[in-house]
Design a protein around this motif. Structure first.
Motif, PDB file in Angstrom:
ATOM      1  N   PHE A 174       0.825  -1.212   0.000  1.00 10.76           N
ATOM      2  CA  PHE A 174       0.000   0.000   0.000  1.00 10.76           C
ATOM      3  C   PHE A 174       0.860   1.265   0.000  1.00 10.76           C
ATOM      4  N   THR A 175       2.010   1.227   0.665  1.00  9.67           N
ATOM      5  CA  THR A 175       2.915   2.380   0.658  1.00  9.67           C
ATOM      6  C   THR A 175       3.425   2.642  -0.750  1.00  9.67           C
ATOM      7  N   MET A 176       3.771   1.583  -1.465  1.00  9.05           N
ATOM      8  CA  MET A 176       4.230   1.742  -2.847  1.00  9.05           C
ATOM      9  C   MET A 176       3.132   2.389  -3.703  1.00  9.05           C
ATOM     10  N   ALA A 177       1.892   1.954  -3.496  1.00  7.15           N
ATOM     11  CA  ALA A 177       0.778   2.537  -4.248  1.00  7.15           C
ATOM     12  C   ALA A 177       0.620   4.016  -3.896  1.00  7.15           C
ATOM     13  N   ASN A 178       0.748   4.344  -2.631  1.00  9.91           N
ATOM     14  CA  ASN A 178       0.606   5.746  -2.211  1.00  9.91           C
ATOM     15  C   ASN A 178       1.763   6.603  -2.712  1.00  9.91           C
ATOM     16  N   ILE A 179       2.964   6.043  -2.731  1.00  8.90           N
ATOM     17  CA  ILE A 179       4.104   6.784  -3.275  1.00  8.90           C
ATOM     18  C   ILE A 179       3.865   7.084  -4.754  1.00  8.90           C
ATOM     19  N   GLY A 180       3.321   6.110  -5.475  1.00 13.46           N
ATOM     20  CA  GLY A 180       2.983   6.335  -6.885  1.00 13.46           C
ATOM     21  C   GLY A 180       1.992   7.466  -7.037  1.00 13.46           C
ATOM     22  N   THR A 181       0.988   7.514  -6.156  1.00 12.71           N
ATOM     23  CA  THR A 181      -0.002   8.591  -6.206  1.00 12.71           C
ATOM     24  C   THR A 181       0.646   9.943  -5.921  1.00 12.71           C
ATOM     25  N   VAL A 182       1.531   9.994  -4.936  1.00  6.98           N
ATOM     26  CA  VAL A 182       2.205  11.257  -4.600  1.00  6.98           C
ATOM     27  C   VAL A 182       3.071  11.722  -5.769  1.00  6.98           C
ATOM     28  N   VAL A 183       3.807  10.803  -6.375  1.00  2.00           N
ATOM     29  CA  VAL A 183       4.673  11.169  -7.510  1.00  2.00           C
ATOM     30  C   VAL A 183       3.829  11.685  -8.673  1.00  2.00           C
ATOM     31  N   ILE A 184       2.735  11.018  -8.964  1.00  2.00           N
ATOM     32  CA  ILE A 184       1.858  11.459 -10.060  1.00  2.00           C
ATOM     33  C   ILE A 184       1.270  12.831  -9.748  1.00  2.00           C
ATOM     34  N   THR A 185       0.828  13.033  -8.495  1.00  2.00           N
ATOM     35  CA  THR A 185       0.252  14.331  -8.121  1.00  2.00           C
ATOM     36  C   THR A 185       1.307  15.430  -8.205  1.00  2.00           C
ATOM     37  N   TRP A 186       2.491  15.173  -7.720  1.00  2.00           N
ATOM     38  CA  TRP A 186       3.579  16.162  -7.756  1.00  2.00           C
ATOM     39  C   TRP A 186       3.963  16.484  -9.204  1.00  2.00           C
ATOM     40  N   GLY A 187       4.193  15.430  -9.983  1.00  2.00           N
ATOM     41  CA  GLY A 187       4.553  15.637 -11.390  1.00  2.00           C
ATOM     42  C   GLY A 187       3.430  16.301 -12.157  1.00  2.00           C
ATOM     43  N   GLY A 188       2.177  15.914 -11.871  1.00  2.00           N
ATOM     44  CA  GLY A 188       1.030  16.531 -12.538  1.00  2.00           C
ATOM     45  C   GLY A 188       0.869  17.984 -12.146  1.00  2.00           C
ATOM     46  N   LEU A 234      -4.873   5.526 -12.341  1.00  2.00           N
ATOM     47  CA  LEU A 234      -3.820   4.942 -11.505  1.00  2.00           C
ATOM     48  C   LEU A 234      -4.424   4.097 -10.388  1.00  2.00           C
ATOM     49  N   ILE A 235      -5.466   4.628  -9.746  1.00  2.00           N
ATOM     50  CA  ILE A 235      -6.121   3.869  -8.673  1.00  2.00           C
ATOM     51  C   ILE A 235      -6.724   2.583  -9.213  1.00  2.00           C
ATOM     52  N   VAL A 236      -7.370   2.677 -10.359  1.00  2.00           N
ATOM     53  CA  VAL A 236      -7.969   1.488 -10.979  1.00  2.00           C
ATOM     54  C   VAL A 236      -6.884   0.475 -11.345  1.00  2.00           C
ATOM     55  N   ALA A 237      -5.731   0.943 -11.790  1.00  2.00           N
ATOM     56  CA  ALA A 237      -4.639   0.043 -12.175  1.00  2.00           C
ATOM     57  C   ALA A 237      -3.929  -0.539 -10.952  1.00  2.00           C
ATOM     58  N   MET A 238      -3.849   0.225  -9.860  1.00  2.00           N
ATOM     59  CA  MET A 238      -3.118  -0.241  -8.679  1.00  2.00           C
ATOM     60  C   MET A 238      -3.875  -1.318  -7.909  1.00  2.00           C
ATOM     61  N   PHE A 239      -5.205  -1.308  -7.956  1.00  2.00           N
ATOM     62  CA  PHE A 239      -5.974  -2.302  -7.214  1.00  2.00           C
ATOM     63  C   PHE A 239      -5.631  -3.732  -7.627  1.00  2.00           C
ATOM     64  N   PRO A 240      -5.628  -4.062  -8.927  1.00  2.00           N
ATOM     65  CA  PRO A 240      -5.255  -5.437  -9.301  1.00  2.00           C
ATOM     66  C   PRO A 240      -3.807  -5.771  -8.936  1.00  2.00           C
ATOM     67  N   ILE A 241      -2.922  -4.795  -9.019  1.00  2.00           N
ATOM     68  CA  ILE A 241      -1.518  -5.047  -8.664  1.00  2.00           C
ATOM     69  C   ILE A 241      -1.402  -5.343  -7.170  1.00  2.00           C
ATOM     70  N   THR A 242      -2.134  -4.566  -6.356  1.00  2.00           N
ATOM     71  CA  THR A 242      -2.148  -4.808  -4.916  1.00  2.00           C
ATOM     72  C   THR A 242      -2.719  -6.188  -4.612  1.00  2.00           C
ATOM     73  N   MET A 243      -3.814  -6.524  -5.245  1.00  2.00           N
ATOM     74  CA  MET A 243      -4.429  -7.834  -5.021  1.00  2.00           C
ATOM     75  C   MET A 243      -3.507  -8.963  -5.475  1.00  2.00           C
ATOM     76  N   LEU A 244      -2.756  -8.720  -6.538  1.00  2.00           N
ATOM     77  CA  LEU A 244      -1.805  -9.720  -7.016  1.00  2.00           C
ATOM     78  C   LEU A 244      -0.755 -10.015  -5.949  1.00  2.00           C
ATOM     79  N   GLY A 245      -0.289  -8.969  -5.263  1.00  2.00           N
ATOM     80  CA  GLY A 245       0.667  -9.173  -4.183  1.00  2.00           C
ATOM     81  C   GLY A 245       0.089 -10.031  -3.065  1.00  2.00           C
ATOM     82  N   LEU A 246      -1.169  -9.778  -2.705  1.00  2.13           N
ATOM     83  CA  LEU A 246      -1.821 -10.570  -1.659  1.00  2.13           C
ATOM     84  C   LEU A 246      -2.050 -12.009  -2.125  1.00  2.13           C
ATOM     85  N   ILE A 247      -2.410 -12.149  -3.387  1.00  9.73           N
ATOM     86  CA  ILE A 247      -2.641 -13.490  -3.927  1.00  9.73           C
ATOM     87  C   ILE A 247      -1.334 -14.286  -3.973  1.00  9.73           C
TER      88      ILE A 247
END
Length: 175
Positions: free
Chosen positions: A66-80, A101-114
């Motif tokens: 989840f931290t990796m996902a949030n870092i991605g959001t912060v980087v996108i917001t900063w760059g945007g 990004l949120i829609v794309a990160m959900f399956p990636i997060t679930m993949l990690g749990l799986i």
């Protein structure tokens, strides 16, 4: 490896329990209850320790994902934000991109749990196949005589049967 160690600890604890339940009379006859209690406490303590290692892994891995996902959001917001200030991007486009990004990160997060669940299931399956592939300790004697074939059959004449402590037999004079 952590899940495999858990499976091995569970197997050891189950074996110990089975031996004590089946051999309860022997344990009592040799006054071994306290010794067996200590063995059980030792084995269950080791299993607890191993489960705690797995729990610590999960407690670190899940927030890390989840931290990796949030870092991605912060980087996108900063760059945007920089792109918006330079007027190369609109606020609507940035919000849309963050939604993607949120829609794309959900399956990636679930993949990690799986993947963690798959590793746990893999350890269990490995243990099952290990048991199925094990060889019997009892070996056939190569010099043992062959059993003769029964040609005449087997006869039951006037057979009766009753359970211990029951007066009336369940089978009486069966032939």
């Amino acid at each position: 490896p952590l899940f495999r160690a858990v499976q091995e600890k569970i197997a050891t604890l189950n074996t110990l329990l089975e031996q004590n339940i089946v051999g309860v009379r022997t344990v009592k006859a040799f006054t071994g209850a306290q010794r067996e209690q200590k063995r059980f406490e030792t084995e269950s303590g080791q299993m607890y320790d191993q489960m705690m290692r797995v729990g610590r892994l999960f407690s670190l891995a899940i927030p890390l994902v989840f931290t990796m996902a949030n870092i991605g959001t912060v980087v996108i917001t900063w760059g945007g934000g920089i792109q918006i200030l330079e007027q190369r991007l609109t606020i609507g486009e940035l919000v849309a991109f963050q939604g993607y990004l949120i829609v794309a990160m959900f399956p990636i997060t679930m993949l990690g749990l799986i993947m963690m669940s798959i590793s746990q299931a893999s350890a269990g399956a490995e243990r099952i196949f290990e048991i199925l592939d094990s060889q019997s300790e009892v070996k056939e004697n190569p010099k043992a005589p062959a059993l003769a074939t029964l040609h005449k059959g087997l006869k039951f004449e006037q057979v009766s049967f009753s359970y211990f402590g029951v007066r009336n037999p369940v089978l009486r004079d069966v032939s």
